[in-house]
Structures are given as C-alpha cells and as structure tokens.
Design a protein around this motif. Structure first.
Motif, PDB file in Angstrom:
ATOM      1  N   SER A  61      44.976  29.499  22.252  1.00  9.23           N
ATOM      2  CA  SER A  61      46.253  29.345  22.939  1.00  9.23           C
ATOM      3  C   SER A  61      46.583  30.656  23.650  1.00  9.23           C
ATOM      4  CB  SER A  61      47.357  28.996  21.952  1.00  9.23           C
ATOM      5  OG  SER A  61      48.602  28.858  22.618  1.00  9.23           O
ATOM      6  N   LEU A  62      46.879  30.574  24.947  1.00  5.27           N
ATOM      7  CA  LEU A  62      47.124  31.781  25.731  1.00  5.27           C
ATOM      8  C   LEU A  62      48.162  31.511  26.816  1.00  5.27           C
ATOM      9  CD1 LEU A  62      45.499  31.240  28.636  1.00  5.27           C
ATOM     10  CD2 LEU A  62      43.516  31.730  27.198  1.00  5.27           C
ATOM     11  N   ARG A  63      48.564  32.592  27.495  1.00  4.87           N
ATOM     12  CA  ARG A  63      49.500  32.482  28.615  1.00  4.87           C
ATOM     13  C   ARG A  63      48.703  32.597  29.910  1.00  4.87           C
ATOM     14  NH1 ARG A  63      53.804  36.940  26.208  1.00  4.87           N
ATOM     15  NH2 ARG A  63      54.648  35.602  24.554  1.00  4.87           N
ATOM     16  N   ALA A  64      48.864  31.595  30.762  1.00  9.14           N
ATOM     17  CA  ALA A  64      48.193  31.602  32.060  1.00  9.14           C
ATOM     18  C   ALA A  64      49.235  31.801  33.148  1.00  9.14           C
ATOM     19  CB  ALA A  64      47.439  30.298  32.281  1.00  9.14           C
ATOM     20  N   LEU A  65      49.004  32.783  34.019  1.00  7.99           N
ATOM     21  CA  LEU A  65      49.882  33.050  35.147  1.00  7.99           C
ATOM     22  C   LEU A  65      49.094  32.787  36.425  1.00  7.99           C
ATOM     23  CD1 LEU A  65      51.129  34.715  32.749  1.00  7.99           C
ATOM     24  CD2 LEU A  65      51.866  36.388  34.460  1.00  7.99           C
ATOM     25  N   ARG A  66      49.633  31.933  37.285  1.00  9.02           N
ATOM     26  CA  ARG A  66      48.934  31.660  38.545  1.00  9.02           C
ATOM     27  C   ARG A  66      49.361  32.704  39.577  1.00  9.02           C
ATOM     28  NH1 ARG A  66      48.463  26.071  42.106  1.00  9.02           N
ATOM     29  NH2 ARG A  66      47.323  27.102  43.801  1.00  9.02           N
ATOM     30  N   ILE A  67      48.713  33.840  39.475  1.00  8.92           N
ATOM     31  CA  ILE A  67      49.050  34.986  40.321  1.00  8.92           C
ATOM     32  C   ILE A  67      47.878  35.953  40.247  1.00  8.92           C
ATOM     33  CG2 ILE A  67      50.165  36.295  38.458  1.00  8.92           C
ATOM     34  CD1 ILE A  67      52.239  37.261  40.490  1.00  8.92           C
ATOM     35  N   ASN A  68      47.687  36.749  41.264  1.00 12.89           N
ATOM     36  CA  ASN A  68      46.699  37.830  41.186  1.00 12.89           C
ATOM     37  C   ASN A  68      46.960  38.823  42.303  1.00 12.89           C
ATOM     38  OD1 ASN A  68      44.911  37.090  43.577  1.00 12.89           O
ATOM     39  ND2 ASN A  68      44.740  35.223  42.348  1.00 12.89           N
ATOM     40  N   TYR A  69      46.240  39.942  42.266  1.00  7.70           N
ATOM     41  CA  TYR A  69      46.453  41.048  43.188  1.00  7.70           C
ATOM     42  C   TYR A  69      45.363  41.115  44.249  1.00  7.70           C
ATOM     43  CZ  TYR A  69      48.129  45.825  44.290  1.00  7.70           C
ATOM     44  OH  TYR A  69      48.651  46.953  44.884  1.00  7.70           O
ATOM     45  N   VAL A  70      44.562  40.021  44.378  1.00  7.16           N
ATOM     46  CA  VAL A  70      43.457  40.049  45.337  1.00  7.16           C
ATOM     47  C   VAL A  70      43.611  39.002  46.439  1.00  7.16           C
ATOM     48  CG1 VAL A  70      41.861  41.015  43.652  1.00  7.16           C
ATOM     49  CG2 VAL A  70      41.990  38.534  43.911  1.00  7.16           C
ATOM     50  N   GLY A  71      44.663  38.189  46.362  1.00  4.52           N
ATOM     51  CA  GLY A  71      44.940  37.268  47.443  1.00  4.52           C
ATOM     52  C   GLY A  71      44.072  36.036  47.488  1.00  4.52           C
ATOM     53  N   GLU A  72      43.705  35.511  46.307  1.00  4.50           N
ATOM     54  CA  GLU A  72      42.882  34.311  46.237  1.00  4.50           C
ATOM     55  C   GLU A  72      43.492  33.322  45.247  1.00  4.50           C
ATOM     56  OE1 GLU A  72      40.212  33.454  48.007  1.00  4.50           O
ATOM     57  OE2 GLU A  72      40.280  35.336  49.133  1.00  4.50           O
TER      58      GLU A  72
END
Length: 814
Positions: free
Chosen positions: A620-631
């Motif tokens: 069980s984990l936290r998923a964030l739909r975000i990143n610092y590479v623009g993909e």
C-alpha cells in the motif's frame, strides 16, 4: 552591564564585530556584543588577513566583494588602524581546466564589478619577479585583492559600531542562554543577565558550545592551520610596490609579502589536524590567544614546494610560526541565519575565511534579521541546510576534506568521498550494482547517472564523456519509461483541524479543495520574497502531505513549525526517513504501473495533479500523478522498508516497454526542456513571485497570507528584473548559473541555471535580466567560460508547450 537589549551577539571576533557594525548601520543600535576575552582573542587575531575577490560561488563572491570594497575605507570611516594593503592577488593554473574556471570567475567579476584578468606566465613574472613558473600555464589576476591587519580591522568595525550606538562588553563569559515564557531570551553571563529579543551565536571556535546551551548543535570542526613569517627578504626592502598574494595549487599554499618578510600559509592536502582533540574538538573556556605546536613533518613537503616556486626564499630564517584554530563547515561556507527549531536565535559563525567574509556576512545577515530578507540568496549559507545527521563525525570528515582541498578545483561531476554514504534509501546497493553513480544532497545518496559500460566520468566545465549516456537516459524517459529513486525528497505531514488554515496562511497558493488534490505552493516573506517551495497534497480535510527539496528539509520544516499560532489544533511531523520515492515517467509509465496494480489509472479515475492510495505488488503506497520532467508519470511514495520490493516489481513489469534507470543529470536536462524553474536557482529569497513569473501560483482571492500585500505592491509598481527562459548558441559548454548576461558590453543580468536539452538538441538557460530585455525574441549575450554566446528569449518551453503529455489519457500516451 546593561540588563536589556534588542540583540545580544555572543562572540567578539570578526564575524561578531562585522554583524554588530552592520546592525547599527541599519539603525538597530540597541545591540550588545559580549566577549569572554578581548576582542579578536579567538581565531581572528592570528589570521593571515587575506581578502580575495577570486571566488566562483556567486553569493559568496558578493560577500567577499563587499569586504574588499569596505576595508580600504574603514580606517577613514572609523579612525581605527586597519592596514589595508591593496596588493592584488594571483591564482596560478597548472591545468587547462583551471584556466576554464578562471574564465568563469572573470565573468562573475564583470557582473559584480571586480577585476579578474587571465594573464600569461610573462605577466605573472612581471608582477612577481621572484617566482619559478615551471608547470604554470596562466594566472587569474584579481587586482582589487588585498590583506588587512585582522585585529585592526575587527577593532575598526567594533569602534564604528560603538560610534553608531552599539555596546560591547569584554572579559565576560556567557554561562547560559534561556528562553523565557514571554518569548524573549535571557543571556546569563558572569556579570549578570541580559534580556533580549534576539541572540546571535558568533562564537567562532566555541559555536558548538553556545549552540548546545539552547539544545541544538552546529556542524563545525576546528581545524589547525599554520603559516610562517620569515626574516627580512632584502628584495622586498628595496622595492616600493608590494608583491601580489599568490595562491598556488602546487604546494596547496598562499604566499605573499608581509611588510619586508615573506609569509607562507599551508593547507596540507594530507595529514590535516583538528584542535583540542583531547577534548573531542572542544576548546576550553579559558582558552585565549591560543596557538598550537605545528607538525613540521607533515608541513615540510608543502613548504619545500613553495621554495621550488620562490627559490630566493630558501635561505631565509623563520621569524614566527602561527598555528591556530580555524572553524570549517562541511561545505566550506559559513553558517548565517536562524537556528532550526528556535525563534530569534541566529548563527553567524563557521567562516573558514572569516576576515575576508566578516563584513559581508555581517551586512547580509543584518538585512535578514532587520527586514526579514537579504539582497543575496542565503540558501547556501542558511545553517538549516545541514540536517541533524551533520554535527559530529560527518562534519569532521567533510571539514578535513574541505580544508585539504582548499586549492583544489572542484569540477562539476567530481564526487568527493568524505562521510559517504551518510543517508541512503533501501535501494542504494541495488542501484549501485546496476551502475548507479551517486551524488549527494543533504547527506542523501541520489542517483546522478548510470554507467552501463563501466565508464567513469571525467569531470569538467565543458560537456563531459557521459554526455551521450545522459542523452540515452533522457530519450528513455521521453520515448519509453524511466525510473528514478528520489527518496531524498523532504517529506512532512501537517494534520489537525487547523492544518488547512495554517497552510493557507503560510503559502501563496490556495490549498486543494478536494481530497487527493495537489498544488505547488510557495512560502513568502513579509516582503513578498520567495523563501521556499513545496508540493502539497490534501490527503483529507485535516491531513496534508508535503514535499520539499532535500537541501531544504530542516528549513522548510522549521517554516511550517514556526508558522503555528498558539492554540491552533495542528501538528507538523518530519517523515522524510520513513518514506521512499520512486519516479516512474514516460509515455509507457501507465502501462508499466498497470501491470502491478489493480488501481484504475485512466484520466477519469486518476487525473493529472491528483493523488491516491493504491496497492503495488502487494504494498500500500501513495501515488501522485505529477513529476518534474514533463511526461506522463507518477511519483510513488512507498514505506521505506518496502521500496526495494516495489522497485523490483516495476522493473520487471517495464521490461517489455524498455524501462531504464535515470538520474539527476537527466532530470535537469528534461526540466530545462519543459522550462520548470527550480527553488534555490530561479526561486530565491532575493526574488518575488512577480519577478519570477510565478504569479499563477499566487492566490490573490485568498484571505490574507504572508507576503500577499507586498506581492500585490510589486505587481502594481512593476519589477526591474524579470526571469527569462532562453536558448543559447554554444558548442561545448552549457549554462551552469552565475554567468554574466550582457547587452553589448553592459552587464544586464545573471544566469541562474541551465543545461542541454538532449531530446530537443538545444542549450537552454534561465536568467534574471533588466525587464526591458524580457520580451519574447529579445537578444543578449551570455559569457560562458570567457566566450560571449548569443542567446534569445523564448516564448514557451521547447518541449510540449501545451503540457499535453503529462495529461495524456490511457491509449493516448504519445
């Protein structure tokens, strides 16, 4: 002795006196400096007194430049003997890369106004006719350099401060420092107690003891440093002008004229020693004007090399030997700013080049204390840049390394080994076995790049031999799927009924209105300057998950904790070590993740800029739909104990899609293509949201929050500087940050960061320039390693300007 003051400074060396002077100059004359002995009786009195302009760090260069400009005037300003010798200085180069570095420093000098000229051996010999230049290929001649009498300079600052109303008490040791229920400080001394609003630890070699009085610590090691003064050198007696101060990597030494004698200072590259080792590095309280027995067996090879350079000095007798204590921090920069976890307790210590830096440190720290901001970027000086892992063995090893590398060029890509690894994720060894080359961030080992063919990077200021490796990592992320361990993120939870209230008050953006919402938020000072940046996820209405950069872990935690108002139902916890982070990014990242989770990952179920709890490979984990590479991609925040299991599951699932590891080099390339600004480079305490072009993250409609009114005022009046994103014409080097920007021959700004966009084939950068040059299509030049390169302001990111890729729905990833 007075019983009340606004500010009490503990310590009467160069750092304490420099701060006292500049606080008084800012109008805060109700200041009391307390010194246990005489002024200068710690490290200041025995210092060699060099004041170099030559320094590549843009903000430290400003600090040094200020001192070099003040000290020649200080005697006239105060009437106190300073003995400024404007001899200039020459740094010698024996390798081509050192000459490249000289060109970079010369560019910084053009912006700040100090003169740095690269000269050939013939010119060096003209300025110093006694030198043997075997192996020397060039010199960096900084004409404004000089040296002072350290005690005289410190006493001049003290005298000037007294003339402006400040007070000084000597021969009065501080015994304890206590926080009162009123929020004021009580400083207990041998001559009684003083109640004050602010306390400053300027105690030099005693800084750790003073810190521990308030239950904190300071990452400082007191190193032994030796210089010798010879008998009279007849040639000096016969000449009218003064030999420049020489700084020479061959003997790891400085050497210069001291009246009619020679002065030689050694930074031994091996066998460096600490002071007071019999007491764990702690000086006795009654230590005053203390010197140590030099280790000539260790020093002799380095002195011999100086004699190779200056053969006419070989037969000079030794008149005086000085071996004294110098405080060193892990990175060589001083500690200037607040102590973590305490209100109104400040540090002004840890300066290994304290005479040169004392005035500038005092000036810019005084600004911060009085106005809440400084006009230079203080992030690299803030004491909170070091975590709780730092004081002790970590700092000792780093300080020895810093001392021994005083004259060794630290090239981009060079990873120095002291105290490593200090902090690692549970993936550390797994990735090392896969070829990971690590870099360090606040003690954390973070992937820099992956050596798949066994090559080692050859560090340099131009593009290195891993250029093509990084390009492959970038293409993997843009075309397939990449995975990165970013467990070094600082992580906090803010919870309680008043959590949203606190966060809305302390940041410029509005908190997410729905569970799972994500925002990018900035901490502002009362003057509207940007003091931090975090990604904030609303887990529920009373619980928020906050991410900051590794370097700002303690500082941002302190900001959140200090923002709490008495009586608020809110709790702030630092959970950095409890959670690991995997970045999974690229057009096949959703396909990869879908193979190891039952969660729905399409846009309707899991939109961009949202978060949710999912199960991956049974974890069980936290998923964030975000990143610092623009993909298209996800940040997966995993309990640290389960990180390796989740990584292995993703690695296996991604094989069919060409999954690849990537590191921080690739991240920088990818974020430059997307024109993502970075905190600490584009976003600093010098800059407002208006100047940074970040006003879209400023929630004007939100109720009053810190920095709101000041930001609105800047927006109304307009900004003199603007942040621009540009493409630059260059063949073998890229923007690093700190380079001068020119319109013709007139400096108009400074770069903040840059890099090569491997997928777009463009060299890119950010800069702050005069607003008249910020329009799209504007042209100017940037000086890269001595070459003027044409640059053009861009209208939008060179990659995916509409940000359609991060938003891509299932089946439309590319």
């Amino acid at each position: 002795m007075q019983s009340q003051a606004r500010v009490v400074i503990v310590g009467g060396g160069m750092m304490g006196a420099g701060l006292l002077y500049h606080l008084a100059e800012e109008g805060v004359s109700d200041c009391l400096l307390i010194e246990k002995g005489e002024l200068t009786s710690g490290s200041t009195w025995h210092a060699a007194g060099q004041c170099p302009s030559f320094i590549a760090d843009y903000n430290m260069a400003k600090i040094h430049d200020y001192g070099v400009r003040l000290y020649p005037r200080l005697e006239a300003l105060t009437g106190q003997y300073v003995s400024w010798h404007g001899s200039g200085g020459i740094r010698l180069a024996t390798k081509p890369q050192e000459v490249e570095w000289f060109r970079h420093v010369a560019g910084v000098g053009k912006l700040l106004g100090f003169h740095c000229e690269i000269i050939d051996p013939a010119k060096i010999r003209q300025l110093n006719p006694y030198i043997d230049l075997d192996g020397v290929i060039a010199g960096a001649w900084t004409t404004d350099d000089g040296h002072v009498d350290p005690a005289g300079c410190c006493n001049a600052l003290a005298k000037g401060a007294r003339a402006m109303g400040a007070s000084i008490v000597t021969h009065n040791r501080v015994l304890d420092i206590r926080m009162r229920s009123s929020g004021e400080w009580e400083v207990v001394t041998e001559q009684g107690s003083v109640i004050c609003e602010m306390v400053v630890n300027a105690a030099g070699c005693y800084a750790r003891q003073i810190s521990q009085m308030v239950s904190t610590d300071s990452p400082i090691t007191n190193m032994q440093h030796t210089y010798i003064v010879t008998e009279t050198f007849d040639e000096f007696a016969a000449r009218d002008d003064e030999m420049p101060v020489m700084r020479d990597p061959y003997p790891s030494a400085y050497y210069r004229q001291e009246q009619k004698s020679a002065l030689i200072g050694i930074y031994e590259t091996r066998g460096s020693r600490e002071c007071w080792t019999h007491r764990g590095g702690w000086p006795e309280w009654d230590s005053e004007n203390e010197l140590f027995d030099p280790d000539f067996d260790t020093l002799e090879p380095f002195i011999d090399r100086v004699m190779e350079r200056m053969p006419s000095w070989r037969n000079l007798g030794i008149k005086r030997v000085v071996c004294g204590a110098i405080p060193h921090t892990p990175d060589g920069n001083p500690l200037l700013g607040p102590a973590e976890g305490l209100r109104n307790f400040w540090h002004c210590n840890g300066a290994s080049i304290g005479i040169a830096a004392g005035a500038g440190c005092g000036k810019y720290l005084a600004q911060w204390m009085v106005y809440g901001d400084s006009e230079i970027n203080m992030a690299g000086l803030d004491p909170r840049r070091f975590g709780k892992h730092a004081p002790g063995d970590y700092t000792r090893a780093k300080s020895h390394q810093d001392y021994e590398h005083m004259y060794a060029l630290h090239l981009p890509g060079e990873e120095r080994p002291a105290s490593r690894p200090a902090r690692v994720s549970t993936l550390y060894q797994r990735l090392a076995d896969a070829g990971c080359v690590y870099t360090e961030a606040n003690g954390w080992e973070r992937p820099q790049w992956f050596s798949l063919d066994g090559r080692e990077e050859v560090p340099g200021l131009t593009r290195s031999n891993v250029f093509d490796v990084v390009a492959d990592e970038c293409r993997a992320v843009r075309e397939r799927v990449g995975i990165l361990d970013l467990s070094s993120f600082a992580k906090y939870e803010v919870s309680g009924a008043d959590a949203e209230t606190l966060l809305n008050r302390v940041t410029a953006n509005r908190m997410p209105r729905r569970d799972g919402g994500i925002v990018l938020a900035h901490y502002l000072s009362e003057q509207g300057r940007i003091t931090g940046e975090s990604t904030i996820t609303r887990l529920n209405g009373e619980r928020y998950y906050i991410l900051s950069g590794a370097a700002y872990e303690d500082r941002d935690f302190d900001t959140l904790c200090q923002a709490k108002i008495h009586g608020e139902a809110v709790e702030v916890n630092n959970i950095t070590d409890d959670w690991g982070v995997l970045v999974l990014a690229g057009p096949r990242s959703r396909d990869t993740l879908a193979r190891v989770t039952d969660a729905q990952l399409d846009n309707a179920s899991f939109p961009w800029l949202t978060a949710g709890e999912i199960t991956v490979a049974g974890v069980s984990l936290r998923a964030l739909r975000i990143n610092y590479v623009g993909e298209l991609g996800f940040e997966l925040h995993v309990p640290m104990a389960d990180l390796a299991d989740v990584y292995e599951a993703l690695w296996e699932a991604g094989q069919d899609f060409g999954i690849a590891n990537f590191g921080a080099y690739a991240v920088n390339s990818l974020r430059m293509e997307k024109a993502y600004k970075g905190y600490g480079s584009e976003l600093t305490n010098e800059i407002t949201m208006v100047e940074a072009d970040m006003i879209r993250f400023f929630a004007e409609a939100k109720d009053n929050f810190i920095g709101k009114e000041a930001t609105l005022k800047v927006r109304e009046t307009g900004a003199e500087l603007s942040c621009v994103y540009f493409e630059i014409a260059t063949n073998d080097s890229d923007v690093m940050g700190g380079e001068s920007v020119f319109d013709g021959n007139r400096p108009i700004g400074v770069t903040t960061s840059g890099g090569y966009g491997h997928v777009t084939g463009k060299s890119l950068g950010f800069a702050y320039v005069e607003s008249a040059f910020a329009a799209v299509g504007s042209g100017f030049s940037v000086e890269l390693l001595g070459k003027r390169c044409a640059a053009t302001v861009l209208a939008e990111p060179v990659w995916d300007a509409s940000s359609g890729r991060p938003r891509a729905d299932a089946g439309n990833e590319s």
